[in-house]
Design an enzyme around this catalytic site. Structure first.
Site, PDB file in Angstrom:
ATOM      1  N   LYS A 129       0.665  -1.345   0.004  1.00  0.00           N
ATOM      2  CA  LYS A 129      -0.096  -0.033   0.092  1.00  0.00           C
ATOM      3  C   LYS A 129       1.006   1.373  -0.054  1.00  0.00           C
ATOM      4  O   LYS A 129       1.986   1.413   0.660  1.00  0.00           O
ATOM      5  CB  LYS A 129      -1.086   0.090   1.410  1.00  0.00           C
ATOM      6  CG  LYS A 129      -0.294   0.038   2.389  1.00  0.00           C
ATOM      7  CD  LYS A 129      -1.204  -0.665   3.709  1.00  0.00           C
ATOM      8  CE  LYS A 129      -2.323   0.480   3.878  1.00  0.00           C
ATOM      9  NZ  LYS A 129      -2.953  -0.210   5.331  1.00  0.00           N
ATOM     10  N   SER A 204      -7.966   0.177   5.131  1.00  0.00           N
ATOM     11  CA  SER A 204      -7.426   0.904   4.122  1.00  0.00           C
ATOM     12  C   SER A 204      -6.327   0.140   3.314  1.00  0.00           C
ATOM     13  O   SER A 204      -5.962   0.738   2.270  1.00  0.00           O
ATOM     14  CB  SER A 204      -6.537   1.887   4.839  1.00  0.00           C
ATOM     15  OG  SER A 204      -5.448   0.835   5.711  1.00  0.00           O
ATOM     16  N   SER A 228      -8.111  -3.023   8.819  1.00  0.00           N
ATOM     17  CA  SER A 228      -7.562  -2.780   7.348  1.00  0.00           C
ATOM     18  C   SER A 228      -6.843  -3.690   6.647  1.00  0.00           C
ATOM     19  O   SER A 228      -6.373  -3.406   5.293  1.00  0.00           O
ATOM     20  CB  SER A 228      -6.598  -1.398   7.427  1.00  0.00           C
ATOM     21  OG  SER A 228      -7.579  -0.478   8.070  1.00  0.00           O
TER      22      SER A 228
END
Length: 495
Positions: A129, A204, A228
C-alpha cells in the site's frame, strides 16, 4: 432503567435496520443499476502460482525472475484501467532487480541451500500500500498535501522482503490517511472491486487486496489498525493475517502510529494462496519470531473451536448476511466431519452488555470495544474515559486468553455484509467493529475466503487465536482452503 435501555436499543435497532434496507435498495436499484464489467482473462499460468512456488521455480531455474516480473507487469496494465488499484510503479527498476537475481543464480556463487535459506523469495515481485515506504516511490497515504512526497528509505518490512530477495513492483491505493474502510481519496481516486466494479474494495489496504484478487501480484503487504487488512481481504476474497500485537514492525508507515495506537496496529501479509501466509509472516516477524511457535506442527484434531455468527445485536451494525453465517457453519461442519471436533457457540450476551456499556454499567462487550476504538482517535490516550476503555479491553483480553488457551480458535464474521456499493459505508459506519475489536485486544486474526455469495462477490470469516497463537489461525486458514478452495478468480482462466 435496564428495561428502558433495552426498549430503547430495540427501537434503535429496528430504525437502523429499516434505514439499512432502504439504503441498500437505493444503492442497488437507483445509484448502481449498471452491470459489472468482466476483467481480462487470465492466460498466463505464472499468474496462478503461489509466491512460494514461484520462488522455488526461480531457484530451480525453471523460470526466470524477468519472466515473472514481466507477467505481472502485463497483468497490472491489463486490469488497472478497470480497477485503479495501482497508484505508483517501478517497472524499469524491478526488471533490473530481476535481471540481477537471474545473474546471481547463473553465477553459482550461492548453493541451492544457501539461496533457500538466505533468499527465500529471490526474484519474486511484491506490492504494498502507498502508505508503506518504498525508497523512491510515492508515500502519499492518500492525502492531497502529501501528493508529491516520495519515500527516502524503505519501511522495516519492505527492507526485510528486499533482503529475502523479493522485488518491489508497485504501490496500491488506500483510504485518505488510512482512516476509512473504502479506498478512495483525492490524490489517486477510487479503487473498484474486481468482482463488481460498483462495489468497494475496503480500506485501508483495499488497493492491495484488490490487486491480489485480480491475480496482478504474487504477494502483498498491508497494515491493520481497525480491520484494514481483514476487511479488504474479505471484500476481495483473499487471505490476510493480522498478527499478535507487537510482532511486526510498523516503522516507516504514514501516518505513523504512536504509543498505544502502535500496539493496535499490525502489518501483515495479503495473499491469494494460504500457503504463502506462513513463510511471509515468518520473515515480517523479524526478531520477534522467537515469541511465536510458527514451526510447531499443528494437530488440528486437538484444537478447540468457538464461534459466534453475529455480535449479539448492536443496533447500529448491519444484520449479518445469511451467506456469511453459512460460511461459518460450513467451516464448523468441516472440522466436525474431518476431525470430530464439536464447536461451541459463544454464550456472552453481547447485546445486553452493550446496552449496559452505554449507560456506564458494563465491564466489557465485544462490539462496544470495537466501536470504542474510534473514540481513542478523538481523545488523548491519558483521558480518563480512554483509560477506562483500555481497562475494559484488558479485562476482555484476559477472558479470551483463558477461553482459547494454547489450542483454541474463535470463528467470527469478518464483516456483517459482503462488499457494499461505493459510498455505502457512509450509511453503515460502525460495521468495522467486527474487526476493530481484535486490534484492541491485540489478538491474531486470519481472514479466510469461503467462496462467492449470492451477490456475486466473496464471503468469508476470520479465525482468531489467543496472543502469540498465530500458528493456529494460519493452520486453520490453510485447512479451510484445502476444503473449500480459497480464492476464486474474478476473471475467466483461459490457459
Amino acid at each position: 432503567m435496564k428495561r428502558f435501555t433495552k426498549i430503547l436499543f430495540v427501537v434503535f435497532r429496528i430504525l437502523f435496520r429499516t434505514w439499512d434496507l432502504a439504503a441498500n435498495f437505493i444503492f442497488q436499484k437507483v445509484i448502481y443499476p449498471k452491470p459489472k464489467r468482466e476483467l481480462p482473462d487470465i492466460n498466463d499460468l505464472i499468474l496462478l502460482d503461489s509466491a512460494t512456488s514461484l520462488a522455488a521455480k526461480i531457484r530451480h531455474r525453471k523460470i526466470t525472475s524477468v519472466e515473472v516480473v514481466k507477467s505481472f507487469i502485463k497483468r497490472i496494465e491489463a486490469v488497472n484501467p478497470l480497477l485503479n488499484a495501482v497508484v505508483d510503479k517501478r517497472y524499469e527498476e524491478a526488471l533490473k532487480d530481476a535481471e540481477a537475481a537471474d545473474e546471481l543464480l547463473s553465477s553459482g556463487k550461492k548453493t541451492f541451500e544457501e539461496l533457500e535459506q538466505d533468499l527465500p523469495f529471490l526474484g519474486v515481485p511484491f506490492t504494498t500500500k502507498v502508505s508503506v515506504a518504498v525508497e523512491g516511490m510515492a508515500l502519499t497515504a492518500g492525502l492531497v498535501k502529501r501528493k508529491n512526497m516520495r519515500a527516502k528509505k524503505d519501511a522495516h518490512t519492505v527492507a526485510i522482503l528486499r533482503k529475502a530477495g523479493a522485488i518491489p513492483l508497485a504501490n496500491t491505493n488506500v483510504s485518505e490517511l488510512c482512516m476509512w474502510w473504502e479506498s478512495s481519496n483525492n490524490v489517486h481516486g477510487r479503487t473498484n472491486n474486481a468482482y463488481d466494479q460498483n462495489r468497494i474494495v475496503g480500506g485501508s489496504s483495499g488497493g492491495e487486496a484488490c490487486l491480489q484478487s485480480a491475480a496482478a501480484s504474487p504477494m502483498g503487504m498491508g497494515s491493520d489498525i481497525g480491520g484494514s487488512i481483514r476487511m479488504p481481504c474479505f471484500f476481495n476474497g483473499v487471505f490476510g493475517h493480522k498478527a499478535s500485537t507487537g510482532i511486526v514492525s510498523n516503522h516507516g508507515q504514514e501516518p505513523e502510529a504512536m504509543g498505544d495506537l502502535d500496539t493496535f496496529m499490525s502489518t501483515g501479509p495479503i495473499v491469494r494462496n494460504a500457503v504463502d501466509l506462513m513463510p511471509l509472516f515468518k520473515l515480517l516477524a523479524g526478531p520477534n519470531v522467537s515469541k511465536l511457535q510458527l514451526d510447531k506442527k499443528v494437530d488440528l484434531s486437538q484444537i478447540k473451536i468457538y464461534y459466534m455468527e453475529h455480535d449479539g445485536g448492536f443496533p447500529f451494525c448491519s444484520k449479518v448476511d445469511s451467506d456469511i453465517k453459512d460460511a461459518i457453519q460450513r467451516a464448523i461442519g468441516h472440522f466436525r466431519c474431518a476431525y470430530n471436533i464439536k464447536a461451541s457457540r459463544g454464550s456472552v450476551n453481547l447485546y445486553w452488555e452493550l446496552c449496559k456499556w452505554f449507560v456506564g454499567m458494563s465491564e466489557n462487550t465485544l462490539p462496544s470495544l470495537g466501536l470504542g476504538l474510534s473514540e481513542i482517535f478523538k481523545r488523548e490516550l491519558n483521558h480518563p474515559e480512554t483509560q477506562k476503555f483500555l481497562s475494559m479491553c484488558n479485562d476482555l483480553k484476559r477472558e479470551f486468553q483463558a477461553l482459547l488457551g494454547d489450542n483454541g480458535i474463535f470463528m467470527y464474521p469478518t464483516h456483517p455484509t459482503a462488499a457494499p456499493y461505493h459510498n455505502q459505508p457512509l450509511c453503515r459506519p460502525f460495521n468495522f467493529s467486527y474487526t476493530a475489536i481484535f486490534n484492541v485486544l491485540g489478538l491474531p486474526a486470519t481472514q479466510v475466503p469461503m467462496g462467492i455469495g449470492q451477490n456475486g462477490v466473496p464471503v468469508g470469516l476470520q479465525v482468531v487465536g489467543a496472543l502469540y497463537m498465530d500458528h493456529l489461525t494460519i493452520a486453520a486458514a490453510c485447512e479451510l482452503e484445502k476444503s473449500f478452495g480459497g480464492w476464486v478468480s474474478p476473471s475467466k482462466i483461459s490457459c
